[in-house]
Write a protein that holds these residues in place. Structure first.
Motif, mmCIF file in Angstrom:
data_model
loop_
_atom_site.group_PDB
_atom_site.id
_atom_site.type_symbol
_atom_site.label_atom_id
_atom_site.label_comp_id
_atom_site.label_asym_id
_atom_site.label_seq_id
_atom_site.Cartn_x
_atom_site.Cartn_y
_atom_site.Cartn_z
ATOM 1 N N UNK A 1 -39.106 32.329 -4.153
ATOM 2 C CA UNK A 1 -39.654 32.498 -5.001
ATOM 3 C C UNK A 1 -39.908 31.017 -6.059
ATOM 4 N N UNK A 2 -38.971 31.375 -6.779
ATOM 5 C CA UNK A 2 -38.884 29.775 -7.562
ATOM 6 C C UNK A 2 -39.311 28.232 -6.308
ATOM 7 N N UNK A 3 -39.344 28.058 -5.275
ATOM 8 C CA UNK A 3 -39.656 26.801 -4.713
ATOM 9 C C UNK A 3 -41.280 26.829 -4.233
ATOM 10 N N UNK A 4 -41.638 28.253 -3.692
ATOM 11 C CA UNK A 4 -43.391 29.141 -3.818
ATOM 12 C C UNK A 4 -44.062 28.553 -4.893
ATOM 13 N N UNK B 1 -48.362 35.460 -9.173
ATOM 14 C CA UNK B 1 -48.060 35.618 -7.488
ATOM 15 C C UNK B 1 -47.200 36.683 -6.769
ATOM 16 N N UNK B 2 -47.788 37.352 -6.296
ATOM 17 C CA UNK B 2 -46.997 38.857 -5.945
ATOM 18 C C UNK B 2 -46.711 38.733 -4.395
ATOM 19 N N UNK C 1 -46.295 27.797 2.971
ATOM 20 C CA UNK C 1 -47.910 27.351 3.820
ATOM 21 C C UNK C 1 -48.292 28.391 2.316
ATOM 22 N N UNK C 2 -49.671 27.416 2.148
ATOM 23 C CA UNK C 2 -50.308 27.601 1.524
ATOM 24 C C UNK C 2 -51.875 27.213 1.886
ATOM 25 N N UNK D 1 -47.288 31.952 2.385
ATOM 26 C CA UNK D 1 -46.029 32.274 2.836
ATOM 27 C C UNK D 1 -45.555 31.611 3.458
ATOM 28 N N UNK D 2 -43.650 31.781 3.883
ATOM 29 C CA UNK D 2 -42.944 30.837 3.962
ATOM 30 C C UNK D 2 -42.370 31.449 5.753
#
Length: 233
Positions: free
Chosen positions: A159-162, A178-179, A195-196, A214-215
């Motif tokens: 979560x923190x990285x995104x 962000x959800x 990825x965005x 997404x990751x």
């Protein structure tokens, strides 16, 4: 608990194995003004919003609200600067081999992506920073006992990285919401890719932007899937 997790939210035996299933984060406009690291007092208020038994596990929904400290014992000043929902799943102890995991491929290519490989140093330091002693992030033997090939990346770490990645998009973007859902584990020493993909601009006056996020794990499948709203600074 035996695995080092905080027992506060555990529903009790036999549901003693915790998974971070997902959540959402909302940021108020100018939230940084309430949470500056300048010696001021801030407060985190936590509440349990829902508990339900479903599909052989117990789901616990938590809300955390962060903001300037209020004079009363509860509340956050003029309202929370940040609101966070956490969805936790509690499962029984493993008594059978873990089923094979499906690889869910992303439906489209990202607009922007960033690959990185989480190391044990990163996981250990994040555990220390967040007071998280869950052995599944630290002990390969414990992770193997729960059916995993290596220690897991923390849900809050992904979560923190995104969030950090989203806040650095374009010429200054700030996340407003962000959800996300955690679909499959991410592992130590295995590449993960943030990825965005922009969904198009909406709200011309506020200059809001919508994103699919997404990751991907090292197998190319989605490990985390979500959506986000950012605004131009």
């Amino acid at each position: 608990m035996l695995d080092g997790t905080d027992p506060d939210h555990c529903p009790g035996a036999p549901f003693t194995r915790r998974l971070w299933a997902g959540g959402e984060v909302r940021f108020r406009k100018d939230w940084e003004d309430d949470l500056r690291l300048d010696g001021r007092r801030v407060r985190c208020v936590e509440s349990v919003d829902d508990v339900r038994a479903e599909k052989g596990r117990v789901w616990v929904e938590l809300w955390r609200r962060y903001g300037a400290a209020a004079a009363s014992a509860v509340g956050c000043g003029d309202g929370p600067a940040i609101e966070e929902r956490r969805t936790l799943a509690f499962l029984p102890a493993i008594d059978a081999p873990a089923p094979a995991r499906r690889i869910l491929k992303p439906p489209h290519k990202p607009t922007v992506s960033l690959a990185l490989t989480p190391t044990q140093n990163l996981l250990t330091n994040f555990s220390a920073l967040t007071y998280n002693a869950h052995a599944i992030h630290l002990d390969p033997a414990w992770a193997a006992q729960e059916g995993h090939p290596a220690p897991l990346v923390h849900g809050p770490l992904s979560l923190a990285l995104m969030l950090a990645f989203l806040n650095r998009l374009g010429k200054g973007q700030s996340v407003r919401w962000y959800g996300y859902r955690n679909l499959t584990p991410l592992y130590r020493d295995r590449e993960m890719t943030l990825c965005v993909r922009e969904k198009g601009e909406s709200g011309a006056e506020q200059k809001e932007r919508k994103w699919d996020v997404w990751i991907e794990g090292d197998d190319g499948g989605m490990a985390v899937k979500g959506t986000a709203t950012t605004v131009d600074l």
